[in-house]
Motif scaffolding. Sequence first.
Motif, PDB file in Angstrom:
ATOM      1  N   HIS A 269     -25.536  24.050  24.954  1.00  0.00           N
ATOM      2  CA  HIS A 269     -24.373  23.324  24.462  1.00  0.00           C
ATOM      3  C   HIS A 269     -23.952  23.798  23.066  1.00  0.00           C
ATOM      4  N   GLU A 270     -22.673  23.620  22.789  1.00  0.00           N
ATOM      5  CA  GLU A 270     -22.164  23.922  21.447  1.00  0.00           C
ATOM      6  C   GLU A 270     -22.676  22.904  20.437  1.00  0.00           C
ATOM      7  N   GLU A 271     -22.817  21.657  20.880  1.00  0.00           N
ATOM      8  CA  GLU A 271     -23.339  20.579  20.031  1.00  0.00           C
ATOM      9  C   GLU A 271     -24.374  19.797  20.835  1.00  0.00           C
ATOM     10  N   PRO A 272     -25.450  19.334  20.194  1.00  0.00           N
ATOM     11  CA  PRO A 272     -26.471  18.562  20.914  1.00  0.00           C
ATOM     12  C   PRO A 272     -25.908  17.261  21.483  1.00  0.00           C
ATOM     13  N   ARG A 273     -26.516  16.777  22.560  1.00  0.00           N
ATOM     14  CA  ARG A 273     -26.135  15.509  23.189  1.00  0.00           C
ATOM     15  C   ARG A 273     -27.297  14.527  23.074  1.00  0.00           C
ATOM     16  N   GLY A 274     -26.955  13.244  23.111  1.00  0.00           N
ATOM     17  CA  GLY A 274     -28.020  12.238  23.027  1.00  0.00           C
ATOM     18  C   GLY A 274     -28.294  11.854  21.588  1.00  0.00           C
ATOM     19  N   PRO A 275     -29.488  11.312  21.329  1.00  0.00           N
ATOM     20  CA  PRO A 275     -30.648  11.204  22.228  1.00  0.00           C
ATOM     21  C   PRO A 275     -30.480  10.119  23.287  1.00  0.00           C
TER      22      PRO A 275
ATOM     23  N   MET B 256     -38.021  27.870  16.208  1.00  0.00           N
ATOM     24  CA  MET B 256     -36.752  27.603  15.513  1.00  0.00           C
ATOM     25  C   MET B 256     -36.705  26.183  14.975  1.00  0.00           C
ATOM     26  N   THR B 257     -37.115  25.232  15.800  1.00  0.00           N
ATOM     27  CA  THR B 257     -37.056  23.831  15.375  1.00  0.00           C
ATOM     28  C   THR B 257     -38.113  23.521  14.337  1.00  0.00           C
ATOM     29  N   GLU B 258     -39.230  24.241  14.372  1.00  0.00           N
ATOM     30  CA  GLU B 258     -40.252  24.068  13.344  1.00  0.00           C
ATOM     31  C   GLU B 258     -39.688  24.463  11.979  1.00  0.00           C
TER      32      GLU B 258
ATOM     33  N   MET C  30     -31.372  19.685  12.819  1.00  0.00           N
ATOM     34  CA  MET C  30     -30.515  20.122  13.915  1.00  0.00           C
ATOM     35  C   MET C  30     -30.411  21.643  13.901  1.00  0.00           C
ATOM     36  N   LEU C  31     -30.415  22.250  15.092  1.00  0.00           N
ATOM     37  CA  LEU C  31     -30.293  23.690  15.173  1.00  0.00           C
ATOM     38  C   LEU C  31     -28.894  24.135  14.765  1.00  0.00           C
ATOM     39  N   GLU C  32     -28.817  25.205  14.001  1.00  0.00           N
ATOM     40  CA  GLU C  32     -27.529  25.747  13.600  1.00  0.00           C
ATOM     41  C   GLU C  32     -26.933  26.561  14.744  1.00  0.00           C
ATOM     42  N   GLN C  33     -25.631  26.884  14.611  1.00  0.00           N
ATOM     43  CA  GLN C  33     -24.939  27.614  15.660  1.00  0.00           C
ATOM     44  C   GLN C  33     -25.568  28.971  15.929  1.00  0.00           C
ATOM     45  N   ARG C  34     -26.065  29.632  14.884  1.00  0.00           N
ATOM     46  CA  ARG C  34     -26.667  30.956  15.101  1.00  0.00           C
ATOM     47  C   ARG C  34     -27.948  30.846  15.912  1.00  0.00           C
ATOM     48  N   ALA C  35     -28.691  29.748  15.713  1.00  0.00           N
ATOM     49  CA  ALA C  35     -29.915  29.541  16.494  1.00  0.00           C
ATOM     50  C   ALA C  35     -29.564  29.258  17.953  1.00  0.00           C
ATOM     51  N   LEU C  36     -28.541  28.441  18.174  1.00  0.00           N
ATOM     52  CA  LEU C  36     -28.100  28.161  19.541  1.00  0.00           C
ATOM     53  C   LEU C  36     -27.603  29.428  20.214  1.00  0.00           C
ATOM     54  N   ALA C  37     -26.939  30.293  19.450  1.00  0.00           N
ATOM     55  CA  ALA C  37     -26.467  31.564  20.007  1.00  0.00           C
ATOM     56  C   ALA C  37     -27.638  32.440  20.427  1.00  0.00           C
ATOM     57  N   GLU C  38     -28.716  32.425  19.645  1.00  0.00           N
ATOM     58  CA  GLU C  38     -29.898  33.205  19.999  1.00  0.00           C
ATOM     59  C   GLU C  38     -30.548  32.666  21.268  1.00  0.00           C
ATOM     60  N   ILE C  39     -30.620  31.329  21.382  1.00  0.00           N
ATOM     61  CA  ILE C  39     -31.175  30.715  22.591  1.00  0.00           C
ATOM     62  C   ILE C  39     -30.319  31.094  23.801  1.00  0.00           C
ATOM     63  N   ARG C  40     -29.003  31.088  23.614  1.00  0.00           N
ATOM     64  CA  ARG C  40     -28.077  31.452  24.687  1.00  0.00           C
ATOM     65  C   ARG C  40     -28.321  32.894  25.147  1.00  0.00           C
ATOM     66  N   GLU C  41     -28.558  33.770  24.196  1.00  0.00           N
ATOM     67  CA  GLU C  41     -28.798  35.173  24.525  1.00  0.00           C
ATOM     68  C   GLU C  41     -30.118  35.346  25.274  1.00  0.00           C
ATOM     69  N   LEU C  42     -31.177  34.678  24.800  1.00  0.00           N
ATOM     70  CA  LEU C  42     -32.464  34.754  25.479  1.00  0.00           C
ATOM     71  C   LEU C  42     -32.372  34.181  26.898  1.00  0.00           C
ATOM     72  N   ALA C  43     -31.628  33.088  27.032  1.00  0.00           N
ATOM     73  CA  ALA C  43     -31.506  32.431  28.333  1.00  0.00           C
ATOM     74  C   ALA C  43     -30.744  33.288  29.338  1.00  0.00           C
ATOM     75  N   SER C  44     -29.862  34.149  28.874  1.00  0.00           N
ATOM     76  CA  SER C  44     -29.085  34.985  29.792  1.00  0.00           C
ATOM     77  C   SER C  44     -29.988  35.857  30.649  1.00  0.00           C
ATOM     78  N   GLU C  45     -31.167  36.196  30.133  1.00  0.00           N
ATOM     79  CA  GLU C  45     -32.139  36.968  30.898  1.00  0.00           C
ATOM     80  C   GLU C  45     -33.174  36.062  31.564  1.00  0.00           C
ATOM     81  N   ALA C  46     -33.666  35.077  30.823  1.00  0.00           N
ATOM     82  CA  ALA C  46     -34.764  34.242  31.322  1.00  0.00           C
ATOM     83  C   ALA C  46     -34.300  33.200  32.341  1.00  0.00           C
ATOM     84  N   LEU C  47     -33.185  32.534  32.032  1.00  0.00           N
ATOM     85  CA  LEU C  47     -32.666  31.452  32.875  1.00  0.00           C
ATOM     86  C   LEU C  47     -31.143  31.547  32.927  1.00  0.00           C
ATOM     87  N   PRO C  48     -30.596  32.393  33.767  1.00  0.00           N
ATOM     88  CA  PRO C  48     -29.141  32.622  33.771  1.00  0.00           C
ATOM     89  C   PRO C  48     -28.300  31.365  33.996  1.00  0.00           C
ATOM     90  N   LYS C  49     -28.858  30.363  34.697  1.00  0.00           N
ATOM     91  CA  LYS C  49     -28.076  29.139  34.961  1.00  0.00           C
ATOM     92  C   LYS C  49     -28.153  28.129  33.820  1.00  0.00           C
TER      93      LYS C  49
END
Length: 211
Positions: free
Chosen positions: A24-30, A173-175, A1-20
Motif C-alpha cells: 500500500h501507499e499508506e498503511p491501513r488499520g490498525p 526496516m521497522t527496527e 511508520m515506514l517511509e515511502q522509500r522503504a515501501l518502494a523497496e518492499i514493493r521491489e523485493l515482492a515483485s520477485e518473491a510474491l508477485p501478487k
Amino acid sequence: MLEQRALAEIRELASEALPKLVVHEEPRGPYKTPFKDGNGETASLTRFAGKVVVLNMWATWCPPCRAEMPTLDNLQAALEGTDAEVVALSTDRGGAPKVVDFFADTGNPDHRVIEHLDIYVDKTNKIAREMALLGLPVTLILDREGREIARLSGDAHWDTPEVVALVKRVVAMTEATVRDAQAPGDAPEATPVVPPETPYAPDSPLAGTAL
C-alpha cells in the motif's frame, strides 16, 4: 511508520518473491476486533505489538487455505528468533476444534502436521469484515504498530528463500524506524526521581473461496 522509500523497496523485493503482494501507499488499520486463541481466551492483534506480523486469514473448508498452510508453518519456523511472527487466524464457525483436527493432519499427501503455528479463531467473521475481506485466503503484512502495509489475495508459497528474506527485510526496516523514533535527541527530558523517606519493597484477483 515506514517511509515511502522503504515501501518502494518492499514493493521491489515482492515483485520477485510474491508477485501478487500489493504494497500500500499508506498503511491501513490498525485492526482492533478481538478474537479467540486456542485456549478460548480473548486475544487481539495488540498481543503482537512490536513485531512484524504475517497475518493469514483462512478456514479449514477453503482448499487453497489448506494447501498453503504447511508453507506458512515452514515460514514461522524460519522466522524463529526474529521480531516476526506468522499468525494464522481461522474463520471456522466450528471454532478451535476444527483447527486442532486440521493441524494434526492437513490431509495433504504427506499428512503433514502443523507444528509451529498457534491457534487463533474468529467464529464471528467480525475481523474479516473490519478488514473488508471478500474471500479466503488473504494474507496481510503488518508493521510493528499493527498497521497493514501489504496484502496478498489468494494462496502463495510462503516458505521460499525469497519470501523469508522479504519478511526479514521488513523486520530490519521497522527496527530502524523504531530505533530512530527513540533517538536520544527526540526523547522527552527525564523527570528527577525523589527517593522516598522510607524504603519500600520493590494477545486478485481473489484466488480463494468467497466468505
